[in-house]
Design a protein around this motif. Structure first.
Motif, mmCIF file in Angstrom:
data_model
loop_
_atom_site.group_PDB
_atom_site.id
_atom_site.type_symbol
_atom_site.label_atom_id
_atom_site.label_comp_id
_atom_site.label_asym_id
_atom_site.label_seq_id
_atom_site.Cartn_x
_atom_site.Cartn_y
_atom_site.Cartn_z
ATOM 1 N N ALA A 64 -18.838 0.173 10.191
ATOM 2 C CA ALA A 64 -18.055 0.019 8.967
ATOM 3 C C ALA A 64 -16.800 -0.798 9.238
ATOM 4 C CB ALA A 64 -17.667 1.388 8.418
ATOM 5 N N THR A 65 -16.463 -1.665 8.306
ATOM 6 C CA THR A 65 -15.252 -2.474 8.437
ATOM 7 C C THR A 65 -14.403 -2.333 7.179
ATOM 8 O OG1 THR A 65 -16.396 -4.421 7.553
ATOM 9 C CG2 THR A 65 -16.336 -4.172 9.955
ATOM 10 N N ILE A 66 -13.091 -2.402 7.356
ATOM 11 C CA ILE A 66 -12.177 -2.412 6.210
ATOM 12 C C ILE A 66 -12.148 -3.840 5.673
ATOM 13 C CG2 ILE A 66 -9.762 -2.214 5.497
ATOM 14 C CD1 ILE A 66 -9.513 0.189 7.339
ATOM 15 N N THR A 67 -12.817 -4.032 4.554
ATOM 16 C CA THR A 67 -12.964 -5.377 3.998
ATOM 17 C C THR A 67 -12.071 -5.631 2.796
ATOM 18 O OG1 THR A 67 -14.886 -4.575 2.762
ATOM 19 C CG2 THR A 67 -15.315 -5.712 4.831
ATOM 20 N N ALA A 68 -11.379 -4.586 2.316
ATOM 21 C CA ALA A 68 -10.482 -4.748 1.164
ATOM 22 C C ALA A 68 -9.474 -3.609 1.163
ATOM 23 C CB ALA A 68 -11.268 -4.781 -0.142
ATOM 24 N N GLY A 69 -8.427 -3.781 0.363
ATOM 25 C CA GLY A 69 -7.397 -2.756 0.264
ATOM 26 C C GLY A 69 -6.982 -2.524 -1.173
ATOM 27 N N ALA A 70 -6.398 -1.364 -1.426
ATOM 28 C CA ALA A 70 -5.866 -1.031 -2.745
ATOM 29 C C ALA A 70 -4.473 -0.455 -2.562
ATOM 30 C CB ALA A 70 -6.772 -0.033 -3.453
ATOM 31 N N LEU A 71 -3.537 -0.921 -3.377
ATOM 32 C CA LEU A 71 -2.145 -0.509 -3.255
ATOM 33 C C LEU A 71 -1.674 0.137 -4.550
ATOM 34 C CD1 LEU A 71 0.251 -0.684 -1.214
ATOM 35 C CD2 LEU A 71 1.023 -2.691 -2.515
ATOM 36 N N ASN A 72 -1.156 1.345 -4.460
ATOM 37 C CA ASN A 72 -0.587 2.047 -5.613
ATOM 38 C C ASN A 72 0.861 1.607 -5.776
ATOM 39 O OD1 ASN A 72 0.594 3.877 -7.389
ATOM 40 N ND2 ASN A 72 -0.542 5.630 -6.606
ATOM 41 N N THR A 73 1.154 0.890 -6.868
ATOM 42 C CA THR A 73 2.511 0.387 -7.122
ATOM 43 C C THR A 73 3.095 0.994 -8.396
ATOM 44 O OG1 THR A 73 1.797 -1.509 -8.454
ATOM 45 C CG2 THR A 73 1.878 -1.816 -6.060
ATOM 46 N N SER A 74 2.614 2.175 -8.784
ATOM 47 C CA SER A 74 2.967 2.729 -10.084
ATOM 48 C C SER A 74 4.460 2.975 -10.249
ATOM 49 C CB SER A 74 2.206 4.041 -10.317
ATOM 50 O OG SER A 74 2.496 4.977 -9.292
ATOM 51 N N HIS A 75 5.183 3.120 -9.156
ATOM 52 C CA HIS A 75 6.614 3.408 -9.227
ATOM 53 C C HIS A 75 7.475 2.147 -9.161
ATOM 54 C CE1 HIS A 75 5.410 3.119 -5.044
ATOM 55 N NE2 HIS A 75 6.659 2.945 -4.695
ATOM 56 N N LEU A 76 6.842 0.967 -9.145
ATOM 57 C CA LEU A 76 7.574 -0.289 -9.013
ATOM 58 C C LEU A 76 7.560 -1.079 -10.313
ATOM 59 C CD1 LEU A 76 6.246 -1.551 -5.538
ATOM 60 C CD2 LEU A 76 8.327 -0.223 -5.997
ATOM 61 N N ALA A 77 8.566 -1.920 -10.506
ATOM 62 C CA ALA A 77 8.575 -2.880 -11.608
ATOM 63 C C ALA A 77 7.530 -3.955 -11.343
ATOM 64 C CB ALA A 77 9.960 -3.513 -11.744
ATOM 65 N N ASP A 78 7.164 -4.710 -12.383
ATOM 66 C CA ASP A 78 6.072 -5.672 -12.267
ATOM 67 C C ASP A 78 6.286 -6.699 -11.160
ATOM 68 O OD1 ASP A 78 4.679 -4.443 -14.273
ATOM 69 O OD2 ASP A 78 5.241 -5.871 -15.829
ATOM 70 N N ASP A 79 7.481 -7.298 -11.093
ATOM 71 C CA ASP A 79 7.716 -8.316 -10.078
ATOM 72 C C ASP A 79 7.716 -7.716 -8.679
ATOM 73 O OD1 ASP A 79 10.045 -6.913 -10.597
ATOM 74 O OD2 ASP A 79 11.373 -8.645 -10.316
ATOM 75 N N GLU A 80 8.257 -6.500 -8.549
ATOM 76 C CA GLU A 80 8.225 -5.824 -7.253
ATOM 77 C C GLU A 80 6.796 -5.486 -6.850
ATOM 78 O OE1 GLU A 80 12.367 -3.312 -7.161
ATOM 79 O OE2 GLU A 80 10.750 -2.573 -8.455
ATOM 80 N N ALA A 81 5.985 -5.085 -7.826
ATOM 81 C CA ALA A 81 4.606 -4.721 -7.543
ATOM 82 C C ALA A 81 3.817 -5.912 -7.031
ATOM 83 C CB ALA A 81 3.959 -4.153 -8.803
ATOM 84 N N ARG A 82 3.983 -7.057 -7.648
ATOM 85 C CA ARG A 82 3.262 -8.251 -7.211
ATOM 86 C C ARG A 82 3.653 -8.632 -5.791
ATOM 87 N NH1 ARG A 82 -1.367 -10.033 -7.849
ATOM 88 N NH2 ARG A 82 -1.205 -10.020 -10.149
ATOM 89 N N ARG A 83 4.935 -8.565 -5.479
ATOM 90 C CA ARG A 83 5.371 -8.868 -4.115
ATOM 91 C C ARG A 83 4.801 -7.862 -3.116
ATOM 92 N NH1 ARG A 83 10.384 -9.985 -6.624
ATOM 93 N NH2 ARG A 83 11.206 -7.940 -6.014
ATOM 94 N N ALA A 84 4.774 -6.590 -3.520
ATOM 95 C CA ALA A 84 4.247 -5.563 -2.622
ATOM 96 C C ALA A 84 2.769 -5.787 -2.326
ATOM 97 C CB ALA A 84 4.458 -4.182 -3.243
#
Length: 337
Positions: free
Chosen positions: A288-308
């Motif tokens: 098995a390989t880690i081929t993708a990721g998911a990031l929870n940015t629910s506590h961030l503003a939109d511009d901060e979320a995109r950068r994160a």
């Protein structure tokens, strides 16, 4: 089915079961019970799920078919402050659905009221009696098996699994979810509650579900649990990893998180350390390989979320997204190629 959801003092931030049901289940939610925010509506707190009024308790709820307990504290115990609402539900002829480690059917008062009023107590976390050890054959199914894994608990593994499976189906792929926790089981209507299974049978309980669905679908999205570094819950994580014999892994993380929730003396390793840990642990059983990721940015503003998200992509070395905020296209392009 019309339901009310109990989420006292936890909605929405610490009520992931309630949010999962509001977002993905086929229930018609008539009310959410939260004495701390009674008078508000769900939409006042969360914008992208089914809306409903937030009320003080079951006395403020109209006719419903069931009361669903939408929170699960650490350890899965029953809070006695909920007893009045459960009692009222049963007296009104409502079924009660619970994902706690505490089984409602073992409570004398609840069992008697359920029998008297012809109600069902569904203890979602109660495994069936015929589980066995794994045979190590999950890798033989025709489906591509994709498992969500996490850097901690409550970082979005169930949500990511549901979003990926739903969007894959909408794109024309034959995909299904393998539910391993109480929320996923409530949404899908079936599954094995892996964190309640005897340790020897953990991998077998996952394998059983893979074998049941693996030749019926092209893609299986397995709902992960816990984290491989969690001081309390790493065992269930390893059991799912080995039992599923996954082909691909999606690493789920919460932006800015630095320590294990509830165990803050334990710092999170680097993202690369997680990649190495998960892939190295899986390798003797499945490549098995880690081929993708998911990031929870629910506590961030939109511009901060995109950068994160951009920073997470760079750190992970693979496509990543906040699947609620920015969708799943980049992930599915990688996972389903």
């Amino acid at each position: 089915m019309q339901i009310a959801i109990l989420a006292h003092e936890k909605f929405p931030d610490r009520a992931k079961t309630a949010l999962g049901v509001l977002r993905y289940a086929d229930y018609d939610v008539e009310a959410v019970l939260d004495r701390d925010s009674a008078g508000d509506r769900v939409a006042d707190r969360v914008s992208d799920v089914q809306d409903a009024p937030i009320v003080e308790g079951m006395d403020d709820v109209g006719d419903v078919d069931a009361l669903l307990i939408g929170i699960a504290p650490i350890g899965g115990g029953f809070d006695e402050s909920w007893r009045g609402d459960v009692r009222t539900a049963l007296e009104n002829g409502c079924d009660v659905i619970s994902g706690l480690h505490f089984f409602l059917e073992d409570d004398e008062e609840f069992a008697a009221l359920a029998e008297e009023n012809d109600c069902e107590l569904w203890d979602v976390r109660k495994p069936h009696d015929e589980l066995t050890v794994a045979d190590g054959v999950a890798g033989d199914v025709d489906a591509e098996v994709i498992l969500t894994v996490g850097t901690d608990c409550s970082v979005g593994k169930m949500t990511v699994s549901m979003e990926l499976a739903r969007d894959a189906r909408e794109a024309g792929y034959d995909a299904a979810v393998i539910p391993t926790g109480q929320t996923g089981i409530m949404i899908e209507g079936w599954g094995n509650p892996i964190d309640r299974v005897v340790s020897d049978f953990t991998a077998g309980a996952v394998e059983e579900m893979i074998l049941e669905k693996g030749d019926e679908h092209d893609y299986l999205f397995v709902e992960g649990q816990g984290s491989i570094v969690h001081p309390a819950y790493s065992a269930v994580t390893c059991g799912i990893l080995h039992g599923s014999m996954a082909d691909q892994l999606v690493l789920c993380h919460e932006a800015g998180k630095e320590a294990i929730h509830g165990y803050e003396s334990f710092e999170l390793p680097s993202i690369q350390a997680y990649v190495d840990l998960y892939e190295d642990l899986a390798e003797p059983v499945a490549d098995a390989t880690i081929t993708a990721g998911a990031l929870n940015t629910s506590h961030l503003a939109d511009d901060e979320a995109r950068r994160a998200v951009d920073e997470y992509v760079e750190e992970l070395g693979a496509p990543a997204s906040d699947v609620i905020r920015f969708g799943t296209d980049d992930l599915l392009e990688e996972l389903l190629e």
